[in-house]
Structures are given as structure tokens and as C-alpha cells.
Write a protein that holds these residues in place. Structure first.
Motif, PDB file in Angstrom:
ATOM      1  N   ARG A  57     -15.566  82.211  62.745  1.00  0.00           N
ATOM      2  CA  ARG A  57     -16.861  82.032  63.593  1.00  0.00           C
ATOM      3  C   ARG A  57     -17.093  80.583  63.521  1.00  0.00           C
ATOM      4  O   ARG A  57     -18.265  80.213  64.051  1.00  0.00           O
ATOM      5  CB  ARG A  57     -17.972  82.784  62.919  1.00  0.00           C
ATOM      6  N   HIS A  58     -16.202  79.807  62.856  1.00  0.00           N
ATOM      7  CA  HIS A  58     -16.441  78.122  62.763  1.00  0.00           C
ATOM      8  C   HIS A  58     -16.303  77.560  64.116  1.00  0.00           C
ATOM      9  O   HIS A  58     -15.684  78.080  64.948  1.00  0.00           O
ATOM     10  CB  HIS A  58     -15.744  77.697  61.690  1.00  0.00           C
ATOM     11  N   ARG A  59     -17.022  76.717  64.415  1.00  0.00           N
ATOM     12  CA  ARG A  59     -17.058  76.142  65.842  1.00  0.00           C
ATOM     13  C   ARG A  59     -16.028  75.244  65.996  1.00  0.00           C
ATOM     14  O   ARG A  59     -15.480  75.205  67.013  1.00  0.00           O
ATOM     15  CB  ARG A  59     -18.392  75.394  66.171  1.00  0.00           C
ATOM     16  N   THR A  60     -15.303  74.586  64.898  1.00  0.00           N
ATOM     17  CA  THR A  60     -14.467  73.290  65.099  1.00  0.00           C
ATOM     18  C   THR A  60     -13.192  73.717  64.145  1.00  0.00           C
ATOM     19  O   THR A  60     -12.110  73.251  64.654  1.00  0.00           O
ATOM     20  CB  THR A  60     -14.895  72.018  64.721  1.00  0.00           C
ATOM     21  N   GLN A  61     -13.402  74.479  62.994  1.00  0.00           N
ATOM     22  CA  GLN A  61     -12.215  74.428  62.058  1.00  0.00           C
ATOM     23  C   GLN A  61     -11.234  75.578  62.217  1.00  0.00           C
ATOM     24  O   GLN A  61     -11.986  76.550  62.262  1.00  0.00           O
ATOM     25  CB  GLN A  61     -12.763  74.174  60.612  1.00  0.00           C
ATOM     26  N   ASP A  62     -10.053  75.454  61.821  1.00  0.00           N
ATOM     27  CA  ASP A  62      -9.234  76.518  61.920  1.00  0.00           C
ATOM     28  C   ASP A  62      -9.532  77.468  60.275  1.00  0.00           C
ATOM     29  O   ASP A  62      -9.964  76.885  59.296  1.00  0.00           O
ATOM     30  CB  ASP A  62      -7.863  76.227  61.761  1.00  0.00           C
ATOM     31  N   TRP A  63      -9.011  78.574  60.312  1.00  0.00           N
ATOM     32  CA  TRP A  63      -9.039  79.310  58.928  1.00  0.00           C
ATOM     33  C   TRP A  63      -7.644  79.771  58.699  1.00  0.00           C
ATOM     34  O   TRP A  63      -7.042  80.228  59.464  1.00  0.00           O
ATOM     35  CB  TRP A  63     -10.074  80.375  58.960  1.00  0.00           C
ATOM     36  N   THR A  64      -7.356  79.311  57.525  1.00  0.00           N
ATOM     37  CA  THR A  64      -5.937  80.080  57.040  1.00  0.00           C
ATOM     38  C   THR A  64      -5.991  80.639  55.566  1.00  0.00           C
ATOM     39  O   THR A  64      -6.937  80.435  54.795  1.00  0.00           O
ATOM     40  CB  THR A  64      -5.106  78.789  56.866  1.00  0.00           C
ATOM     41  N   LEU A  65      -5.307  81.482  55.417  1.00  0.00           N
ATOM     42  CA  LEU A  65      -5.287  82.512  54.194  1.00  0.00           C
ATOM     43  C   LEU A  65      -4.317  81.665  53.083  1.00  0.00           C
ATOM     44  O   LEU A  65      -3.278  81.564  53.340  1.00  0.00           O
ATOM     45  CB  LEU A  65      -4.664  83.722  54.371  1.00  0.00           C
ATOM     46  N   LEU A  66      -5.225  81.117  52.217  1.00  0.00           N
ATOM     47  CA  LEU A  66      -4.369  80.688  50.881  1.00  0.00           C
ATOM     48  C   LEU A  66      -3.783  81.377  50.070  1.00  0.00           C
ATOM     49  O   LEU A  66      -2.591  81.656  49.552  1.00  0.00           O
ATOM     50  CB  LEU A  66      -5.254  79.609  50.393  1.00  0.00           C
ATOM     51  N   ARG A  67      -4.853  82.669  49.686  1.00  0.00           N
ATOM     52  CA  ARG A  67      -4.084  83.474  48.698  1.00  0.00           C
ATOM     53  C   ARG A  67      -4.990  85.119  48.918  1.00  0.00           C
ATOM     54  O   ARG A  67      -6.185  84.781  49.079  1.00  0.00           O
ATOM     55  CB  ARG A  67      -3.941  83.133  47.244  1.00  0.00           C
ATOM     56  N   GLY A  68      -4.695  86.028  48.222  1.00  0.00           N
ATOM     57  CA  GLY A  68      -5.659  87.104  48.133  1.00  0.00           C
ATOM     58  C   GLY A  68      -5.519  87.531  46.678  1.00  0.00           C
ATOM     59  O   GLY A  68      -4.444  87.439  45.881  1.00  0.00           O
ATOM     60  N   GLU A  69      -6.646  88.332  46.296  1.00  0.00           N
ATOM     61  CA  GLU A  69      -6.883  88.663  44.746  1.00  0.00           C
ATOM     62  C   GLU A  69      -7.601  89.970  44.915  1.00  0.00           C
ATOM     63  O   GLU A  69      -8.230  90.365  45.733  1.00  0.00           O
ATOM     64  CB  GLU A  69      -7.762  87.688  44.034  1.00  0.00           C
ATOM     65  N   ILE A  70      -7.002  90.641  44.017  1.00  0.00           N
ATOM     66  CA  ILE A  70      -7.758  91.989  43.367  1.00  0.00           C
ATOM     67  C   ILE A  70      -7.942  91.870  41.998  1.00  0.00           C
ATOM     68  O   ILE A  70      -6.976  91.787  41.206  1.00  0.00           O
ATOM     69  CB  ILE A  70      -6.966  93.018  44.009  1.00  0.00           C
ATOM     70  N   LEU A  71      -9.163  91.822  41.440  1.00  0.00           N
ATOM     71  CA  LEU A  71      -9.482  91.700  40.166  1.00  0.00           C
ATOM     72  C   LEU A  71     -10.450  92.891  39.420  1.00  0.00           C
ATOM     73  O   LEU A  71     -10.915  93.308  40.064  1.00  0.00           O
ATOM     74  CB  LEU A  71     -10.380  90.132  40.000  1.00  0.00           C
ATOM     75  N   HIS A  72     -10.040  93.031  38.214  1.00  0.00           N
ATOM     76  CA  HIS A  72     -10.456  94.381  37.595  1.00  0.00           C
ATOM     77  C   HIS A  72     -12.207  93.789  37.653  1.00  0.00           C
ATOM     78  O   HIS A  72     -12.335  92.702  36.895  1.00  0.00           O
ATOM     79  CB  HIS A  72     -10.082  94.413  36.351  1.00  0.00           C
ATOM     80  N   GLY A  73     -13.107  94.541  37.709  1.00  0.00           N
ATOM     81  CA  GLY A  73     -14.344  94.453  37.687  1.00  0.00           C
ATOM     82  C   GLY A  73     -14.883  93.914  36.461  1.00  0.00           C
ATOM     83  O   GLY A  73     -15.881  93.210  36.499  1.00  0.00           O
ATOM     84  N   GLU A  74     -14.560  94.672  35.393  1.00  0.00           N
ATOM     85  CA  GLU A  74     -14.923  94.204  33.933  1.00  0.00           C
ATOM     86  C   GLU A  74     -13.934  93.106  33.495  1.00  0.00           C
ATOM     87  O   GLU A  74     -14.682  92.062  32.844  1.00  0.00           O
ATOM     88  CB  GLU A  74     -14.992  95.403  33.054  1.00  0.00           C
ATOM     89  N   THR A  75     -12.808  93.217  33.216  1.00  0.00           N
ATOM     90  CA  THR A  75     -11.920  92.364  32.473  1.00  0.00           C
ATOM     91  C   THR A  75     -11.818  91.128  33.395  1.00  0.00           C
ATOM     92  O   THR A  75     -11.132  89.916  32.866  1.00  0.00           O
ATOM     93  CB  THR A  75     -10.608  93.021  32.180  1.00  0.00           C
ATOM     94  N   ARG A  76     -11.872  91.161  34.645  1.00  0.00           N
ATOM     95  CA  ARG A  76     -11.464  90.055  35.854  1.00  0.00           C
ATOM     96  C   ARG A  76     -10.004  89.700  35.673  1.00  0.00           C
ATOM     97  O   ARG A  76      -9.513  88.774  36.179  1.00  0.00           O
ATOM     98  CB  ARG A  76     -12.383  88.646  35.436  1.00  0.00           C
ATOM     99  N   GLU A  77      -9.178  90.894  35.016  1.00  0.00           N
ATOM    100  CA  GLU A  77      -7.716  90.825  35.295  1.00  0.00           C
ATOM    101  C   GLU A  77      -7.309  90.787  36.542  1.00  0.00           C
ATOM    102  O   GLU A  77      -7.621  91.918  37.024  1.00  0.00           O
ATOM    103  CB  GLU A  77      -7.114  91.802  33.984  1.00  0.00           C
ATOM    104  N   PRO A  78      -6.377  89.852  37.137  1.00  0.00           N
ATOM    105  CA  PRO A  78      -5.718  89.951  38.358  1.00  0.00           C
ATOM    106  C   PRO A  78      -4.619  90.888  38.289  1.00  0.00           C
ATOM    107  O   PRO A  78      -3.889  91.123  37.507  1.00  0.00           O
ATOM    108  CB  PRO A  78      -5.387  88.554  38.855  1.00  0.00           C
ATOM    109  N   LEU A  79      -4.699  92.035  39.381  1.00  0.00           N
ATOM    110  CA  LEU A  79      -3.578  92.662  39.651  1.00  0.00           C
ATOM    111  C   LEU A  79      -2.300  91.907  40.673  1.00  0.00           C
ATOM    112  O   LEU A  79      -2.755  91.330  41.262  1.00  0.00           O
ATOM    113  CB  LEU A  79      -3.916  93.924  40.499  1.00  0.00           C
ATOM    114  N   PRO A  80      -1.002  92.369  40.187  1.00  0.00           N
ATOM    115  CA  PRO A  80      -0.038  91.576  41.455  1.00  0.00           C
ATOM    116  C   PRO A  80      -0.450  92.108  42.756  1.00  0.00           C
ATOM    117  O   PRO A  80      -0.610  93.227  42.998  1.00  0.00           O
ATOM    118  CB  PRO A  80       1.389  92.317  40.832  1.00  0.00           C
ATOM    119  N   VAL A  81      -0.374  90.941  43.581  1.00  0.00           N
ATOM    120  CA  VAL A  81      -0.757  91.170  44.973  1.00  0.00           C
ATOM    121  C   VAL A  81       0.208  90.510  45.916  1.00  0.00           C
ATOM    122  O   VAL A  81       0.693  89.349  45.795  1.00  0.00           O
ATOM    123  CB  VAL A  81      -2.260  90.791  45.194  1.00  0.00           C
TER     124      VAL A  81
END
Length: 272
Positions: free
Chosen positions: A195-219
Motif C-alpha cells: 500500500r506504499h505510494r512510492t516504494q517496492d516491497w520485497t520478502l527478505l525472510r520468513g519466520e515461525i517462532l515458538h511463542g514462549e521460547t522464541r525458538e525459530p522453526l526451520p522455514v
């Protein structure tokens, strides 16, 4: 696939333990008429029909099974038989397109060969190291990548994604998010609007983190298109293997852009 076989020959589908397969046909299938011809136990944890798609998830013992025959019936009443051939994971089919008409495969094969050659050229041109090149090679046989690519397809997603999506947004990016669990994997599909007026958006990375430990899952994270101009909409997909102990746990999902916190999409309190 089938139209190139000599008369009287049946097409083979190479299966391997734990490797999900997506088979796509030219027309819709009849779920009631799609089944194994052999009686007794099945080598699949699941066998699902969704529109033109046949989704197979072989069990962990599938490599022990002999050849079997899978009857596939289309909604017009015609049927065909696929021979299921167990084998090692490296030789297993992951995504197969089935064409019944004699003139389609040649043109499709030529187009596929051209795209594959261009893909190989781009991979070699932009691979910065032997490690990156090895990762590309592994992706070719990675069922998680195959599922992510499948969910980027509009037609496949329309059959597989059900229910009301979540809504995630900030001042510059808006997304509708669907969750799907398939073949031992958990996946989130984002319909992202810049929805930005002038800038492009790109996906740098995706994350799925455990809610308590904040441990990331392989994605595995994939986006199409890779760059969203202002006002454009595209898809992003996160795929992870569902943890055996995930029942009752909560996670946070996030899409990270490269240009600061205003480009991030985050949602907390989801389950796998």
C-alpha cells in the motif's frame, strides 16, 4: 505424460516413504472413483482429491510395498491407471502433470526445457558460492520447496485453502493469511498488498517462532512475484515441518522486509 506411452502401457508414479506427491490433471477428478485397485492396507497416510489435483502422502513404510495400481476416475466418467513404483527419496516424483491429449506434451516439453535451461543459466549466474549452488540443487528434490511452490499457484491455492483468512496489516503492507496442514507440513499463505505510494516491497525472510521460547522453526519461504510495486498484490508462503510436540503450543509468524520495521508483517498466537 500418458499420451507419449505406447499402446497398452501404463504410466508409472515413483513414490518414496514420507515424500508427498502432487499430481495435476487436465480436468476435475471424481474422489469416489479414485482408489487403489489392490485390496487391503494402503501405502499412503493420506490420498486426497481436490478438483484437478491428486495429493498423495506415502507412509514411512511405503518403500517396503510392491508395485500397486491406482485407478483415477475423472468427472466425465473416464478412468486411467497409474502404476505406483516404490523407490529411494532422490528418485521420487514430487509434482507430476498428467496430459491425456497427444499434441500437448511435445509443446509443453519444449517450453519446459527452455524454461529449465534459462533457470539453470540464472542459477549459475547469480550463485555467489558453491554453498548457494548446492542449496539450489537440494531444493530440486525438497518436498517442502515443492509444497511452497504449489501454494504460490493461484489455481492450486483456490482448491487447497479453505475457511476465513486472518488479516495482518500495518500502514504500508496488508495481507490476508490462510493456514493449511498437509502431508506432515504446516504452511501459511499470505496474499500481500503493497500500500506504499512510492516504494517496492520485497520478502527478505520468513519466520515461525515458538511463542514462549522464541525458538525459530526451520522455514521455507517463497514469494511471487519477488518484488511488489506500489499497489500490487502477490503471494508469499511459509512452510515448515509440523513439530511432533506442537499440539497446544502457540507460535508467531512473520514476513520480514529489508527496509525497516514498517515493512514487517507479524501475527502472534497461532497454532500449527
Amino acid at each position: 505424460m500418458l499420451s507419449e506411452l505406447p499402446p497398452g502401457h501404463m504410466a508409472e508414479l515413483r513414490i518414496s516413504a514420507g515424500v508427498p506427491i502432487v499430481v495435476r490433471f487436465e480436468s476435475e477428478l471424481d474422489p469416489a472413483g479414485t482408489q487403489l485397485q489392490e485390496q487391503g492396507s494402503s501405502p499412503f497416510e493420506s490420498l486426497d482429491v481436490s478438483g484437478r489435483l491428486l495429493l498423495l502422502h506415502p507412509s514411512s513404510s511405503a518403500w517396503l510395498w510392491p508395485r500397486m495400481h491406482l485407478q483415477v476416475r475423472r468427472m466425465d466418467g473416464t478412468s486411467l491407471t497409474l502404476v505406483l513404483v516404490p523407490g529411494p527419496p532422490a528418485l521420487a516424483d514430487v509434482q507430476v502433470d498428467v496430459f491425456l491429449h497427444p499434441f500437448s506434451p511435445g509443446a509443453l516439453r519444449a517450453a519446459l526445457e527452455k524454461v529449465s535451461a534459462e533457470h539453470e543459466t540464472l542459477k549459475l549466474r547469480y550463485a555467489r558460492s558453491e554453498m548457494e549452488l548446492a542449496r539450489y540443487r537440494e531444493d530440486e528434490f525438497n518436498p517442502d520447496v515443492a509444497l511452497a511452490v504449489l501454494l504460490l499457484d493461484d489455481e492450486a491455492s483456490s482448491h487447497l485453502l479453505k475457511g476465513k483468512p486472518l488479516k495482518v496489516e500495518n500502514s504500508d503492507v496488508h495481507a490476508l493469511v490462510w493456514f493449511i496442514r498437509l502431508a506432515g507440513r504446516s504452511a501459511y499463505v499470505f496474499l500481500v498488498t503493497n500500500r506504499h505510494r512510492t516504494q517496492d516491497w520485497t520478502l527478505l525472510r520468513g519466520e515461525i517462532l515458538h511463542g514462549e521460547t522464541r525458538e525459530p522453526l526451520p522455514v521455507i519461504a517463497r514469494a511471487r512475484p519477488s518484488i511488489l510495486p506500489p499497489g500490487a498484490t502477490g503471494r508469499a508462503v511459509l512452510v515448515t515441518r509440523t513439530p511432533p510436540s506442537s499440539r497446544g503450543d502457540f507460535y508467531s509468524i512473520a514476513l520480514r522486509g529489508p527496509d525497516g520495521p514498517e515493512w514487517q508483517l507479524c501475527y502472534s498466537g497461532v497454532q500449527l
